[in-house]
Design a protein around this motif. Structure first.
Motif, short mmCIF file in Angstrom:
data_model
loop_
_atom_site.label_atom_id
_atom_site.label_comp_id
_atom_site.label_asym_id
_atom_site.label_seq_id
_atom_site.Cartn_x
_atom_site.Cartn_y
_atom_site.Cartn_z
N UNK A 312 -3.16 8.67 1.39
CA UNK A 312 -4.18 7.59 1.54
C UNK A 312 -5.01 6.86 0.51
N UNK A 313 -4.63 7.43 -0.42
CA UNK A 313 -5.33 6.99 -1.89
C UNK A 313 -4.41 5.95 -2.37
N UNK A 314 -3.25 5.44 -1.97
CA UNK A 314 -2.52 4.34 -2.61
C UNK A 314 -2.44 3.34 -1.52
N UNK A 315 -2.69 2.27 -2.05
CA UNK A 315 -2.60 0.92 -1.42
C UNK A 315 -1.74 -0.07 -1.86
N UNK A 316 -1.12 -0.85 -0.84
CA UNK A 316 -0.17 -1.87 -1.33
C UNK A 316 -0.91 -3.18 -1.47
N UNK A 317 -0.71 -4.08 -2.50
CA UNK A 317 -1.20 -5.15 -2.58
C UNK A 317 0.16 -6.00 -3.10
N UNK A 318 0.64 -7.04 -2.18
CA UNK A 318 1.80 -7.78 -2.59
C UNK A 318 2.98 -6.78 -2.82
N UNK A 319 3.60 -6.78 -4.15
CA UNK A 319 4.58 -6.01 -4.12
C UNK A 319 4.39 -5.02 -5.08
N UNK A 320 3.10 -4.55 -5.34
CA UNK A 320 2.53 -3.53 -6.18
C UNK A 320 1.65 -2.52 -5.59
N UNK A 321 1.58 -1.53 -6.18
CA UNK A 321 0.74 -0.41 -5.54
C UNK A 321 -0.48 0.06 -6.41
N UNK A 322 -1.52 0.37 -5.74
CA UNK A 322 -2.76 0.77 -6.67
C UNK A 322 -3.55 1.86 -6.19
N UNK A 323 -4.21 2.33 -7.08
CA UNK A 323 -5.36 3.33 -6.51
C UNK A 323 -6.51 2.88 -7.20
N UNK A 324 -7.85 3.24 -6.81
CA UNK A 324 -9.14 3.02 -7.41
C UNK A 324 -9.66 4.07 -7.78
N UNK A 387 -10.94 9.49 -8.77
CA UNK A 387 -9.94 8.52 -8.01
C UNK A 387 -10.34 8.83 -6.49
N UNK A 388 -10.16 7.33 -5.76
CA UNK A 388 -10.77 7.34 -4.40
C UNK A 388 -9.76 7.95 -3.61
N UNK A 389 -9.83 9.07 -2.89
CA UNK A 389 -8.85 9.62 -2.04
C UNK A 389 -8.98 9.08 -0.57
N UNK A 390 -10.12 8.58 -0.11
CA UNK A 390 -10.47 8.31 1.18
C UNK A 390 -11.34 6.99 1.19
N UNK A 391 -10.76 5.85 1.86
CA UNK A 391 -11.51 4.56 1.81
C UNK A 391 -10.61 3.44 0.99
N UNK A 392 -9.68 3.74 0.27
CA UNK A 392 -8.98 2.73 -0.65
C UNK A 392 -8.68 1.69 0.23
N UNK A 393 -8.25 1.46 1.48
CA UNK A 393 -7.82 0.47 2.09
C UNK A 393 -9.09 -0.51 2.29
#
Length: 407
Positions: A312-324, A387-393
């Motif tokens: 859940x720490x990983x989110x997708x934005x377009x064709x790339x993946x991010x963490x915060x 690193x944000x592990x919960x709430x990244x979305x």
């Protein structure tokens, strides 16, 4: 004297003009910097932070099951699927089953009416009667031949006729047996299932003419269900017989179904340039599966310790993946003249001291297992980064404008 004053005036105007240009350029740079910064950063107030339930953590080294993803279909071996047709054409008299029903081997699925089978039965009975007569005649001629009363040639002629009639009777009987009919019976040809299984598509209708070679019924035995997976050439070296696979189907209540690879094709598919990999499915798990269902399966190839984060720490934005990651505010220290306001003091008042800042960091996700996903950072991050592990979305939504707030 006038020229000196005029030149001084011109110099002042030119200096003021360049000052205005530099100020505009500085504002443009600052505006561009802020716009670029806003694309990767987001701020939350303390109230939002608590309401959303943001949690932070760090990268962990996890022993994950490395997998290869492959798509394919459920299927059954050729011997467990029957496409049933008729050896003789005729009019469909009755259809005795429905699609989806289970039938045992030998079950009559339908009957076809054809008058040719009556002729086959007549041929059989005629040949049988001739055999009975010729057998008696052969016995009599043999007795006479042994006593030298009749020439041996007569005995040989009767023996030849007996053999012909026996061949006719056998041929007629074989034809009737091939049609699943008795030598005595009606002119209705039964269409019989050669295997036990579930009736699939029924391609005939009552009263229609059933032609030879046309598929009338499909019967499938799901007890030997397996998967045909398509594996690309780059992954082929990691695939071996005996490796386990798992996949999930919605009609199984998202239950994970296990299987094991038992065969790998030795040739590529011309269209997809993939190799077919065959995997057995546990018979207890294949009861509710249907041949031809699309699946996305994971092939387990090895266990390895890799850097990982909760998925859940990983989110997708377009064709790339991010963490915060949570940013630590650092005030710039610089000299300023007396009476000049410190820029950071002004900025601090504008921003507010209760805001928490987060920055999006691009990552390349790997395998996912037991709720954790392998991550590789595109750029290095601090070792002690939160690193944000919960709430990244939620942060992604806020960064896009869905979670804007006033302050």
């Amino acid at each position: 004297m006038k020229n000196i004053k005029f030149n001084k005036y011109i110099y002042i105007l030119v200096s003021f003009f360049f000052f205005l240009i530099s100020c505009n350029n500085k504002k443009t740079e600052e505006s561009g910097h802020e716009e670029e910064k806003s694309e990767t950063e987001v701020a939350l107030t303390q109230v939002q932070f608590k309401t959303v339930g943001i949690e932070t953590g760090s990268v962990e080294n996890r022993n994950l099951n490395l997998i290869i993803k492959a798509n394919g279909y459920t299927t059954v071996p050729p011997q467990n699927m029957a496409n049933i047709s008729t050896l003789i054409g005729g009019t469909v008299k009755d259809i005795l089953v429905l699609e989806g029903t289970f039938v045992n081997k030998g079950k009559v699925l339908a009957t076809i009416q054809n008058l040719e089978v009556v002729e086959m039965q007549e041929d059989y009975h005629s040949a049988t009667a001739n055999i009975e007569y010729l057998q008696l005649e052969y016995n009599r001629q043999k007795t006479l031949s042994d006593e030298d009363v009749n020439p041996r040639k007569v005995l040989q002629e009767v023996k030849a006729k007996l053999a012909v009639e026996r061949a006719k009777a056998k041929a007629a009987k074989n034809k009737l047996q091939a049609l699943n009919m008795n030598t005595n019976g009606s002119n209705l040809v039964p269409i019989v299932s050669p295997i036990s299984g579930y009736v699939g598509k029924i391609s005939i209708a009552k009263g229609a003419f059933a032609e030879t070679g046309t598929i009338l019924f499909e019967v499938v035995d799901n007890s030997q269900m397996h998967l045909d997976l398509n594996v690309y050439e780059k992954d082929l070296g990691s695939i071996a017989v005996g490796q386990t696979i798992d996949f999930i189907l919605t009609n199984q209540g998202n239950k994970s179904i296990k299987g094991k690879i038992f065969g790998i094709n030795k040739s590529f598919s011309n269209e997809s340039k993939t190799v077919a990999v065959h995997a057995k499915i546990n018979p207890d798990d294949s009861k509710d599966l249907i041949s031809g269902m699309y699946v996305s399966a994971n092939i387990s190839i090895a266990n390895a310790t890799v850097p990982a984060l909760p998925k859940d720490a990983i989110v997708r934005n377009g064709d790339k993946y991010f963490v915060y990651i949570e940013e630590v505010e650092k005030q710039e220290v610089h000299e300023h003249k007396e009476g000049e306001k410190h820029s950071e003091e002004v900025a601090g008042k504008e921003k507010g001291h209760d805001e928490i800042y987060f920055k999006a960091i691009e990552v390349v996700p790997g395998t996912t297992d037991l709720g954790y996903t392998e991550v590789k950072f595109v750029s290095p991050i601090p070792k002690d980064a939160k690193i944000v592990t919960k709430g990244a979305f939620y942060l992604l939504s806020a960064m896009k404008g869905g979670g804007e707030h006033e302050h």
